[in-house]
Design a protein around this motif. Structure first.
Motif, PDB file in Angstrom:
ATOM      1  N   ALA A   1      -7.502  10.335   0.677  1.00  0.00           N
ATOM      2  CA  ALA A   1      -6.057  11.328  -0.014  1.00  0.00           C
ATOM      3  C   ALA A   1      -5.450  11.666   0.931  1.00  0.00           C
ATOM      4  O   ALA A   1      -3.805  11.160   0.836  1.00  0.00           O
ATOM      5  CB  ALA A   1      -6.494  13.129  -0.360  1.00  0.00           C
ATOM      6  N   PHE A   2      -5.169  11.728   2.012  1.00  0.00           N
ATOM      7  CA  PHE A   2      -4.494  12.279   3.053  1.00  0.00           C
ATOM      8  C   PHE A   2      -4.177  10.405   2.984  1.00  0.00           C
ATOM      9  O   PHE A   2      -3.075  10.490   3.610  1.00  0.00           O
ATOM     10  CB  PHE A   2      -5.182  13.223   4.251  1.00  0.00           C
TER      11      PHE A   2
ATOM     12  N   HIS B   1      -3.793   8.417   1.515  1.00  0.00           N
ATOM     13  CA  HIS B   1      -3.215   7.833   0.177  1.00  0.00           C
ATOM     14  C   HIS B   1      -1.808   8.042  -0.086  1.00  0.00           C
ATOM     15  O   HIS B   1      -1.050   7.762   0.046  1.00  0.00           O
ATOM     16  CB  HIS B   1      -4.413   8.424  -1.601  1.00  0.00           C
ATOM     17  N   ARG B   2      -1.605   9.835   0.230  1.00  0.00           N
ATOM     18  CA  ARG B   2      -0.531  10.451   0.523  1.00  0.00           C
ATOM     19  C   ARG B   2       0.241   9.153   1.742  1.00  0.00           C
ATOM     20  O   ARG B   2       1.728   9.562   1.008  1.00  0.00           O
ATOM     21  CB  ARG B   2      -0.914  11.693   1.082  1.00  0.00           C
ATOM     22  N   ILE B   3      -0.099   9.154   3.135  1.00  0.00           N
ATOM     23  CA  ILE B   3       0.847   9.091   4.304  1.00  0.00           C
ATOM     24  C   ILE B   3       1.152   7.228   3.598  1.00  0.00           C
ATOM     25  O   ILE B   3       1.905   7.292   4.259  1.00  0.00           O
ATOM     26  CB  ILE B   3      -0.553   8.577   5.645  1.00  0.00           C
ATOM     27  N   TRP B   4       0.223   7.134   2.752  1.00  0.00           N
ATOM     28  CA  TRP B   4       1.000   5.533   2.239  1.00  0.00           C
ATOM     29  C   TRP B   4       1.866   5.335   1.549  1.00  0.00           C
ATOM     30  O   TRP B   4       2.660   4.672   1.713  1.00  0.00           O
ATOM     31  CB  TRP B   4       0.060   5.053   2.166  1.00  0.00           C
ATOM     32  N   ARG B   5       1.974   6.623   0.371  1.00  0.00           N
ATOM     33  CA  ARG B   5       2.787   6.318   0.074  1.00  0.00           C
ATOM     34  C   ARG B   5       4.404   7.293   0.445  1.00  0.00           C
ATOM     35  O   ARG B   5       5.524   6.284  -0.093  1.00  0.00           O
ATOM     36  CB  ARG B   5       2.590   7.930  -1.385  1.00  0.00           C
ATOM     37  N   GLU B   6       3.950   8.150   1.867  1.00  0.00           N
ATOM     38  CA  GLU B   6       5.210   8.327   1.923  1.00  0.00           C
ATOM     39  C   GLU B   6       5.557   6.718   2.654  1.00  0.00           C
ATOM     40  O   GLU B   6       6.801   6.857   3.127  1.00  0.00           O
ATOM     41  CB  GLU B   6       5.007   9.092   2.917  1.00  0.00           C
TER      42      GLU B   6
ATOM     43  N   ASP C   1       7.420   5.042  -0.562  1.00  0.00           N
ATOM     44  CA  ASP C   1       8.856   5.801  -0.652  1.00  0.00           C
ATOM     45  C   ASP C   1       9.982   5.512   0.760  1.00  0.00           C
ATOM     46  O   ASP C   1      11.056   5.642   0.420  1.00  0.00           O
ATOM     47  CB  ASP C   1       8.051   6.533  -1.081  1.00  0.00           C
TER      48      ASP C   1
ATOM     49  N   THR D   1     -11.135  14.589   1.063  1.00  0.00           N
ATOM     50  CA  THR D   1      -9.912  14.369   1.650  1.00  0.00           C
ATOM     51  C   THR D   1      -9.457  13.373   2.589  1.00  0.00           C
ATOM     52  O   THR D   1      -7.948  12.976   2.360  1.00  0.00           O
ATOM     53  CB  THR D   1     -10.489  15.856   2.461  1.00  0.00           C
TER      54      THR D   1
END
Length: 90
Positions: free
Chosen positions: A76-77, A79-84, A87, A73
């Motif tokens: 994954a969080f 990774h999500r913040i890194w991608r945002e 972008d 968890t």
């Protein structure tokens, strides 16, 4: 020693209630993630205390599974913040 383990498990359960409050009211997603990771950590501790107090080996397996899920968890969080972040700067 068993009574002490049960008292500590109860104390940790109260800490989980405080974490639940933080998940509900967390001002940022990072605060909510930290509270969710606290669920995993405290949940593992409670399961290990109950396994020691009751002699249940299956609770140790459940604690290991919960620790693994908390790790996934958090990753994954992040990774999500890194991608945002990637972008948003493009």
């Amino acid at each position: 020693m068993t009574e002490l383990c049960l008292i500590l498990a109860g104390f940790l359960l109260v800490n989980l209630l405080a974490a639940l409050w933080r998940v509900a009211r967390g001002p940022t997603p990072a605060d909510r993630l930290l509270a969710a990771l606290l669920f995993g950590t405290v949940g593992v501790a409670i399961l290990l205390l109950l396994a020691f107090a009751g002699g249940e080996a299956a609770l140790v397996d459940a604690a290991l599974l919960l620790a693994l899920l908390a790790l996934i968890t958090g990753a994954a969080f992040a990774h999500r913040i890194w991608r945002e972040g990637q972008d948003g700067h493009s």
